[in-house]
Design a protein around this motif. Sequence first.
Motif, PDB file in Angstrom:
ATOM      1  N   TYR A  23       0.830  -1.210   0.000  1.00  0.00           N
ATOM      2  CA  TYR A  23       0.000   0.000   0.000  1.00  0.00           C
ATOM      3  C   TYR A  23       0.864   1.259   0.000  1.00  0.00           C
ATOM      4  O   TYR A  23       1.978   1.259   0.500  1.00  0.00           O
ATOM      5  CB  TYR A  23      -0.887   0.051   1.258  1.00  0.00           C
ATOM      6  N   ASN A  24       0.304   2.320  -0.562  1.00  0.00           N
ATOM      7  CA  ASN A  24       0.873   3.661  -0.426  1.00  0.00           C
ATOM      8  C   ASN A  24       0.489   4.168   0.943  1.00  0.00           C
ATOM      9  O   ASN A  24      -0.683   4.462   1.170  1.00  0.00           O
ATOM     10  CB  ASN A  24       0.203   4.597  -1.445  1.00  0.00           C
ATOM     11  N   MET A  25       1.424   4.287   1.873  1.00  0.00           N
ATOM     12  CA  MET A  25       1.056   4.680   3.236  1.00  0.00           C
ATOM     13  C   MET A  25       1.802   5.940   3.675  1.00  0.00           C
ATOM     14  O   MET A  25       2.965   6.137   3.338  1.00  0.00           O
ATOM     15  CB  MET A  25       1.372   3.546   4.219  1.00  0.00           C
ATOM     16  N   PRO A  26       1.114   6.811   4.449  1.00  0.00           N
ATOM     17  CA  PRO A  26       1.777   8.027   4.940  1.00  0.00           C
ATOM     18  C   PRO A  26       2.767   7.686   6.054  1.00  0.00           C
ATOM     19  O   PRO A  26       2.375   7.167   7.092  1.00  0.00           O
ATOM     20  CB  PRO A  26       0.612   8.869   5.481  1.00  0.00           C
ATOM     21  N   VAL A  27       4.050   7.958   5.835  1.00  0.00           N
ATOM     22  CA  VAL A  27       5.060   7.647   6.852  1.00  0.00           C
ATOM     23  C   VAL A  27       5.234   8.832   7.812  1.00  0.00           C
ATOM     24  O   VAL A  27       5.469   8.648   8.998  1.00  0.00           O
ATOM     25  CB  VAL A  27       6.391   7.183   6.208  1.00  0.00           C
ATOM     26  N   GLN A  28       5.076  10.052   7.261  1.00  0.00           N
ATOM     27  CA  GLN A  28       5.078  11.230   8.148  1.00  0.00           C
ATOM     28  C   GLN A  28       4.480  12.444   7.452  1.00  0.00           C
ATOM     29  O   GLN A  28       4.377  12.499   6.238  1.00  0.00           O
ATOM     30  CB  GLN A  28       6.472  11.536   8.669  1.00  0.00           C
ATOM     31  N   TYR A  29       4.052  13.403   8.273  1.00  0.00           N
ATOM     32  CA  TYR A  29       3.473  14.664   7.793  1.00  0.00           C
ATOM     33  C   TYR A  29       4.414  15.815   8.161  1.00  0.00           C
ATOM     34  O   TYR A  29       5.113  16.338   7.323  1.00  0.00           O
ATOM     35  CB  TYR A  29       2.081  14.893   8.402  1.00  0.00           C
ATOM     36  N   GLU A  30       4.458  16.182   9.442  1.00  0.00           N
ATOM     37  CA  GLU A  30       5.324  17.308   9.826  1.00  0.00           C
ATOM     38  C   GLU A  30       6.641  16.852  10.447  1.00  0.00           C
ATOM     39  O   GLU A  30       7.515  17.658  10.721  1.00  0.00           O
ATOM     40  CB  GLU A  30       4.586  18.261  10.776  1.00  0.00           C
ATOM     41  N   GLY A  31       6.784  15.554  10.689  1.00  0.00           N
ATOM     42  CA  GLY A  31       8.020  15.054  11.296  1.00  0.00           C
ATOM     43  C   GLY A  31       7.714  14.101  12.435  1.00  0.00           C
ATOM     44  O   GLY A  31       6.751  14.297  13.181  1.00  0.00           O
ATOM     45  N   VAL A  32       8.542  13.092  12.581  1.00  0.00           N
ATOM     46  CA  VAL A  32       8.281  12.001  13.528  1.00  0.00           C
ATOM     47  C   VAL A  32       8.147  12.508  14.966  1.00  0.00           C
ATOM     48  O   VAL A  32       7.191  12.172  15.664  1.00  0.00           O
ATOM     49  CB  VAL A  32       9.418  10.944  13.466  1.00  0.00           C
ATOM     50  N   ASN A  33       9.104  13.316  15.421  1.00  0.00           N
ATOM     51  CA  ASN A  33       9.080  13.741  16.828  1.00  0.00           C
ATOM     52  C   ASN A  33       7.856  14.573  17.169  1.00  0.00           C
ATOM     53  O   ASN A  33       7.230  14.364  18.214  1.00  0.00           O
ATOM     54  CB  ASN A  33      10.367  14.502  17.180  1.00  0.00           C
ATOM     55  N   ALA A  34       7.497  15.500  16.282  1.00  0.00           N
ATOM     56  CA  ALA A  34       6.324  16.351  16.523  1.00  0.00           C
ATOM     57  C   ALA A  34       5.052  15.496  16.554  1.00  0.00           C
ATOM     58  O   ALA A  34       4.175  15.698  17.406  1.00  0.00           O
ATOM     59  CB  ALA A  34       6.219  17.419  15.436  1.00  0.00           C
ATOM     60  N   GLU A  35       4.962  14.544  15.630  1.00  0.00           N
ATOM     61  CA  GLU A  35       3.774  13.683  15.575  1.00  0.00           C
ATOM     62  C   GLU A  35       3.706  12.770  16.799  1.00  0.00           C
ATOM     63  O   GLU A  35       2.630  12.544  17.361  1.00  0.00           O
ATOM     64  CB  GLU A  35       3.789  12.869  14.274  1.00  0.00           C
ATOM     65  N   HIS A  36       4.847  12.266  17.205  1.00  0.00           N
ATOM     66  CA  HIS A  36       4.942  11.422  18.411  1.00  0.00           C
ATOM     67  C   HIS A  36       4.423  12.201  19.628  1.00  0.00           C
ATOM     68  O   HIS A  36       3.601  11.696  20.397  1.00  0.00           O
ATOM     69  CB  HIS A  36       6.417  11.029  18.597  1.00  0.00           C
ATOM     70  N   GLU A  37       4.875  13.429  19.778  1.00  0.00           N
ATOM     71  CA  GLU A  37       4.461  14.255  20.929  1.00  0.00           C
ATOM     72  C   GLU A  37       2.967  14.582  20.882  1.00  0.00           C
ATOM     73  O   GLU A  37       2.311  14.657  21.923  1.00  0.00           O
ATOM     74  CB  GLU A  37       5.285  15.556  20.981  1.00  0.00           C
ATOM     75  N   THR A  38       2.428  14.770  19.678  1.00  0.00           N
ATOM     76  CA  THR A  38       0.988  15.019  19.532  1.00  0.00           C
ATOM     77  C   THR A  38       0.184  13.869  20.154  1.00  0.00           C
ATOM     78  O   THR A  38      -0.785  14.088  20.881  1.00  0.00           O
ATOM     79  CB  THR A  38       0.606  15.187  18.045  1.00  0.00           C
ATOM     80  N   VAL A  39       0.591  12.638  19.865  1.00  0.00           N
ATOM     81  CA  VAL A  39      -0.134  11.469  20.388  1.00  0.00           C
ATOM     82  C   VAL A  39       0.084  11.318  21.897  1.00  0.00           C
ATOM     83  O   VAL A  39      -0.844  10.976  22.626  1.00  0.00           O
ATOM     84  CB  VAL A  39       0.275  10.187  19.630  1.00  0.00           C
ATOM     85  N   ARG A  40       1.287  11.585  22.366  1.00  0.00           N
ATOM     86  CA  ARG A  40       1.553  11.454  23.801  1.00  0.00           C
ATOM     87  C   ARG A  40       0.797  12.510  24.626  1.00  0.00           C
ATOM     88  O   ARG A  40       0.371  12.234  25.742  1.00  0.00           O
ATOM     89  CB  ARG A  40       3.058  11.587  24.082  1.00  0.00           C
ATOM     90  N   ASN A  41       0.614  13.714  24.051  1.00  0.00           N
ATOM     91  CA  ASN A  41       0.043  14.827  24.835  1.00  0.00           C
ATOM     92  C   ASN A  41      -1.373  15.230  24.450  1.00  0.00           C
ATOM     93  O   ASN A  41      -2.110  15.754  25.286  1.00  0.00           O
ATOM     94  CB  ASN A  41       0.954  16.069  24.716  1.00  0.00           C
ATOM     95  N   ASP A  42      -1.754  15.010  23.191  1.00  0.00           N
ATOM     96  CA  ASP A  42      -3.051  15.508  22.711  1.00  0.00           C
ATOM     97  C   ASP A  42      -3.842  14.373  22.044  1.00  0.00           C
ATOM     98  O   ASP A  42      -4.289  13.467  22.691  1.00  0.00           O
ATOM     99  CB  ASP A  42      -2.830  16.688  21.756  1.00  0.00           C
TER     100      ASP A  42
END
Length: 360
Positions: A23-42
Amino acid sequence: MKNTALTHIHEQLGAKLVPFAGYNMPVQYEGVNAEHETVRNDVGVFDVSHMGEFLISGENALALIQKVTTNDAATIEIGRAQYSCLPNSDGGIVDDLIIYRMKEDQYLLVVNASNIEKDWNWISSHNDVGAEMRNISEEYSLLAIQGPKAVEAMQSLTSVDLSAMKYYHFEVAEFAGVQDVIISATGYTGSGGFEIYCKNSDAEQIWNKVFEAGKSFGIKPIGLAARDTLRLEMGFCLYGNDINDTTSPLEAGLGWITKFTKEFVNSENLKKQKEAGVTKKLVGFELLERGIPRHDYEIVDAEGNNIGIVTSGTMAPSLGKGIGLGYVKAEFAAVDTEIYIQIRNNKVKAKIVKPPFYKK
């Protein structure tokens, strides 16, 4: 490459798309660390529609599932899910999966994207009891809405009391204006949230309403790269890395889903392995010095002798240090044992720790 029902949206959002499990899958949008923190905090949303779904029905559905999985599926009540694995005949693992009990005699098996055909063939080859099997992988989309604000952000979209839904429980209900959606309190991040199963034709409506509802909670789309760092901080196994056709569930620390109260594929041999004790074990480790452990790096002792191999590793965004999972000889598996990760020409000191690495 196949697309999910939402690929065009990921393209519009500027996601970096990569081929994954066909599949064509999204690996990242704005960057791994920022996305990781979004899930941990929001709250963040993953499109994981590439995952496979099989419906097993009929009066012998349970008999088939009991035969091909290690956990005791007889204990699953309607509205509950169970983590399990498919053992092979050689002591390894065909795949790990989640089993949902939908009705009295109907189960939904959710399998890894890269193993859909393999799993289907394996389960079919053991179906001598006449259970009805349907591969509905191509018909369904799956969104993982993850993070501590997921309950609050999504509550306006359903009459189901999301805050009351326990881990590994689910309901089939209206969600985002769509009927018969599976709302499941499961996920792979360790930060809480839900997984939403819907028909492909409803995926875009649900995606849009989810983002509308989550706007004031800082909701963002999240790629597969952050999914990997999030699951690794929890010490969750990834098929193909930490478990595969050659690793036994007991070596992988999955004894808790291996129930010898019933007979299943290769249960006799696994029982013997349990009694004899395993020679290698999957462990968590954290680096005590600077460095990033990677898949297939050697694990060595103080003298530089090989004692194992790294199966997953990263610089943990929530912790700011290198962490990983790997197999080591059983005598090196105790917590606090000092080991070394061979990173190029350097032996980098590490110690065995008990996952999860990230604690809320």
